[in-house]
Design an enzyme around this catalytic site. Structure first.
Site, short mmCIF file in Angstrom:
data_model
loop_
_atom_site.label_atom_id
_atom_site.label_comp_id
_atom_site.label_asym_id
_atom_site.label_seq_id
_atom_site.Cartn_x
_atom_site.Cartn_y
_atom_site.Cartn_z
N ALA A 81 41.75 45.00 81.53
CA ALA A 81 41.82 45.64 80.21
C ALA A 81 41.23 44.75 79.14
O ALA A 81 41.27 43.53 79.23
CB ALA A 81 43.25 45.99 79.86
N CYS A 82 40.67 45.42 78.12
CA CYS A 82 40.20 44.70 76.94
C CYS A 82 41.00 45.24 75.77
O CYS A 82 42.20 45.45 75.90
CB CYS A 82 38.69 44.89 76.76
SG CYS A 82 38.18 46.60 76.62
N ASN A 83 40.36 45.51 74.65
CA ASN A 83 41.11 46.02 73.51
C ASN A 83 41.06 47.54 73.43
O ASN A 83 42.02 48.17 73.03
CB ASN A 83 40.62 45.40 72.20
CG ASN A 83 41.66 45.51 71.10
OD1 ASN A 83 42.81 45.15 71.32
ND2 ASN A 83 41.28 46.04 69.97
#
Length: 135
Positions: A81-83
């Site tokens: 996951a990122c943002n």
């Protein structure tokens, strides 16, 4: 031999599924910048930035795969996951092409995790307890 993996080859899961997978022992790879990670992150998350913020803007971390290889095995089951989902998707493509078979991208990234109320589970409880003892 199989061809190059592309974004459409990445398995994307929503935050509820991701939370369930993490509770079952899957690992969480946070590919946001160190600055983003240090502000807030999922408990027990591993942080390897996919991109760095520079004066020229965002640049890809040239050592991303090497850094991941130092903390993850190719057979590990990993939620990436990122943002908001973009970097996570690109990171998953690179990981699939590097031989990591069990990576999933969390749709919406950490923003969706926070919006679902998952990030606030503990702090909210701790705040309630802290308030009780104030008076």
């Amino acid at each position: 031999m199989e061809g190059e993996k592309r974004p459409e080859d990445v398995v994307t899961v929503d935050v509820e599924v991701a939370k369930d997978l993490l509770q079952k022992g899957q690992l969480y790879l946070d590919v946001r910048t160190v600055e983003e990670y240090n502000k807030a992150h999922v408990e027990n998350a591993l942080n390897v930035p996919y991109m760095f913020l520079t004066s020229e803007g965002r640049v890809k971390n040239p050592d991303f795969l090497a850094q991941v290889a130092s903390i993850l095995k190719k057979e590990d089951h990993v939620v990436v996951a990122c943002n908001s989902g973009g970097r996570g998707l690109r990171a998953c493509v690179d990981l699939l092409n590097a031989g990591y078979e069990h990576v999933k991208n969390m749709a919406g990234g950490y923003s969706a995790w926070v919006d679902s109320g998952f990030a606030g589970d503990k702090p909210a409880e701790e705040l309630k307890i802290a308030c009780k003892f104030r008076g």
